[in-house]
Write a protein that holds these residues in place. Structure first.
Motif, PDB file in Angstrom:
ATOM      1  N   ASN A   1       0.838  -1.203   0.000  1.00 40.94           N
ATOM      2  CA  ASN A   1       0.000   0.000   0.000  1.00 40.94           C
ATOM      3  C   ASN A   1       0.871   1.251   0.000  1.00 40.94           C
ATOM      4  OD1 ASN A   1       0.844   0.393   2.662  1.00 40.94           O
ATOM      5  ND2 ASN A   1      -1.085  -0.276   3.571  1.00 40.94           N
TER       6      ASN A   1
ATOM      7  N   ARG B   1      -0.221  -5.897   1.921  1.00 47.67           N
ATOM      8  CA  ARG B   1      -1.638  -6.123   2.238  1.00 47.67           C
ATOM      9  C   ARG B   1      -2.286  -7.007   1.180  1.00 47.67           C
ATOM     10  NH1 ARG B   1      -1.485  -4.915   7.310  1.00 47.67           N
ATOM     11  NH2 ARG B   1      -1.320  -2.722   7.803  1.00 47.67           N
TER      12      ARG B   1
ATOM     13  N   GLY C   1      -7.438  -6.286   2.315  1.00 49.07           N
ATOM     14  CA  GLY C   1      -6.637  -5.259   2.972  1.00 49.07           C
ATOM     15  C   GLY C   1      -5.926  -5.758   4.217  1.00 49.07           C
TER      16      GLY C   1
END
Length: 144
Positions: free
Chosen positions: A66, A72, A77
């Motif tokens: 990210n 991630r 996520g």
């Protein structure tokens, strides 16, 4: 004096019995070690695990870095989860190592593309400890 003599005799008997029992325990331990030495633990662990065929890219692993530089999962996520399969430690370790190799290559690419660094391989005669050892440097830092 009689009580002390009886205690002494009981102590000797107890010690002898413990030594006899210890001998039997030693034989059991030896037999168990012999049995365990015949078991191929790697083969036993491989028995129920899926094949060790892992993705070759971060995207195929469904991971990305990210904006903060954190690894991630693309869809959730979530950070990397080592125990992807709770019951398969060896498989999880191999998956972790495969992802680690991909990340290593990714970092090397960043050094070359984003930091304008150059990879230089040390000749074997220069660095005897490892064949193919290399380092990164910035060209303009060498000039002058």
């Amino acid at each position: 004096m009689l009580v002390n003599l009886h205690s002494y005799i009981l102590l000797i008997l107890w010690t002898e019995m413990a030594q006899l029992g210890g001998h039997e325990e030693k034989e059991k331990t030896t037999a168990l070690k012999d049995l365990l030495s015949r078991i191929d633990l790697d083969e036993l662990m491989k028995k129920d695990e899926p094949p060790l065929d892992f993705p070759r890219t971060l995207e195929d692993f469904e991971y990305a870095f990210n904006e903060k530089g954190q690894l991630r999962h693309i869809k959730t996520g979530d950070p990397f989860v080592f125990n992807y399969r709770e019951d398969l430690h060896r498989w999880n370790q191999k998956r972790y190592e495969a992802l680690g190799e991909i990340i290593t290559q990714y970092v090397y690419e960043l050094l070359e593309k984003e930091c304008n660094m150059t990879k230089e391989i040390l000749p074997v005669s220069t660095f005897l400890l490892r064949n193919g050892t290399f380092y990164y440097f910035v060209i303009y830092a060498i000039v002058d």
